[in-house]
Design an enzyme around this catalytic site. Structure first.
Site, PDB file in Angstrom:
ATOM      1  N   HIS A   1      -4.753   5.186   4.894  1.00 48.51           N
ATOM      2  CA  HIS A   1      -3.913   5.899   4.807  1.00 48.51           C
ATOM      3  C   HIS A   1      -3.568   6.726   5.926  1.00 48.51           C
ATOM      4  O   HIS A   1      -1.996   6.893   5.956  1.00 48.51           O
ATOM      5  CB  HIS A   1      -3.300   6.631   3.670  1.00 48.51           C
ATOM      6  CG  HIS A   1      -3.226   6.138   2.201  1.00 48.51           C
ATOM      7  ND1 HIS A   1      -2.659   5.035   2.042  1.00 48.51           N
ATOM      8  CD2 HIS A   1      -4.182   5.665   1.086  1.00 48.51           C
ATOM      9  CE1 HIS A   1      -2.947   5.029   0.541  1.00 48.51           C
ATOM     10  NE2 HIS A   1      -3.752   4.966   0.635  1.00 48.51           N
TER      11      HIS A   1
ATOM     12  N   LYS B   1      -4.026  -6.291  -0.483  1.00 49.95           N
ATOM     13  CA  LYS B   1      -3.212  -5.001  -1.068  1.00 49.95           C
ATOM     14  C   LYS B   1      -2.259  -5.407  -1.685  1.00 49.95           C
ATOM     15  O   LYS B   1      -1.392  -5.799  -0.672  1.00 49.95           O
ATOM     16  CB  LYS B   1      -4.035  -3.800  -0.176  1.00 49.95           C
ATOM     17  CG  LYS B   1      -3.474  -2.936  -1.334  1.00 49.95           C
ATOM     18  CD  LYS B   1      -3.805  -1.566  -0.420  1.00 49.95           C
ATOM     19  CE  LYS B   1      -3.804  -0.765  -1.325  1.00 49.95           C
ATOM     20  NZ  LYS B   1      -4.097   1.205  -0.898  1.00 49.95           N
TER      21      LYS B   1
ATOM     22  N   HIS C   1      -6.475  10.674  -3.259  1.00 51.07           N
ATOM     23  CA  HIS C   1      -5.398   9.541  -3.637  1.00 51.07           C
ATOM     24  C   HIS C   1      -4.084   9.909  -3.279  1.00 51.07           C
ATOM     25  O   HIS C   1      -3.341  11.232  -3.385  1.00 51.07           O
ATOM     26  CB  HIS C   1      -5.922   9.049  -4.939  1.00 51.07           C
ATOM     27  CG  HIS C   1      -5.120   8.693  -5.616  1.00 51.07           C
ATOM     28  ND1 HIS C   1      -4.789   7.195  -5.855  1.00 51.07           N
ATOM     29  CD2 HIS C   1      -3.444   8.513  -6.380  1.00 51.07           C
ATOM     30  CE1 HIS C   1      -4.306   6.260  -6.436  1.00 51.07           C
ATOM     31  NE2 HIS C   1      -2.928   7.436  -7.157  1.00 51.07           N
TER      32      HIS C   1
END
Length: 145
Positions: A37, A64, A137
Site C-alpha cells: 500500500h 488482486k 492492514h
C-alpha cells in the site's frame, strides 16, 4: 566493581527501552503493509500505473481485485495509529487527515495475468488496523463528506 555493574545495568535498561520500537519497524506485517500500500512518489496514477505497480508488488498471481496505494511519507501513515487517527469500528483507526491515494480495481475477466486495472486517484480518509503502533492492514478509504 560496583560502578561497572551500575553502568552495565543502565546500558541494559536503556537498550531494552529502545529495542521494541526498532524491532517493530521490522515487523513482517508492517513490511507487508508497506509493500502492498505504500508508494511515496507515484508517477502517472493512471491505469498503466496500476498495472505496473500491481505486478511489481506481487499482487497479480492471481489478479488482486482491489488495492489502494497511499502517497505520503511513512511517518504520516504511522501517525494514524497515534495522534492522526481515531478509533473506528472494531479495532480500526480512521485518519483525521486526507491522504493522496490511487485505488486500482481489476477490470474483470480472467483472474490470472495479464491483469488489467482501472485507476481512481484522489484524496481520502483511510482506515487501517494497527499493531504495536504500526499499520498492518488497509481496510478502506472514502472521501470526506
Amino acid at each position: 566493581m560496583m560502578v561497572g555493574l551500575g553502568s552495565l545495568l543502565l546500558v541494559c535498561m536503556l537498550g531494552l527501552g529502545l529495542t521494541p520500537p526498532a524491532l517493530a519497524q521490522d515487523d513482517p506485517r508492517y513490511r507487508s503493509f508497506l509493500t502492498k500500500h505504500y508508494d511515496a512518489k507515484p508517477w502517472g496514477r493512471n491505469d498503466k500505473y496500476c498495472e505496473i505497480m500491481m505486478k511489481r508488488r506481487g499482487l497479480t498471481t492471481p489478479c488482486k481485485d482491489t488495492n489502494t496505494f497511499i502517497h505520503d511519507n511513512k511517518n504520516n501513515i504511522k501517525a494514524i495509529c497515534g495522534n492522526n487517527g481515531e478509533p473506528y469500528g472494531e479495532g480500526l483507526r480512521l485518519s483525521k487527515s486526507l491522504f493522496q491515494v490511487t485505488t486500482c480495481r481489476h477490470r474483470g475477466g480472467s483472474p490470472w495475468p495479464p491483469c488489467q486495472y482501472r485507476a481512481t486517484a484522489g484524496f481520502r480518509h483511510i482506515v487501517v488496523r494497527c499493531e504495536h503502533g504500526l499499520p498492518v492492514h488497509f481496510d478502506e478509504s472514502f472521501f470526506s463528506p
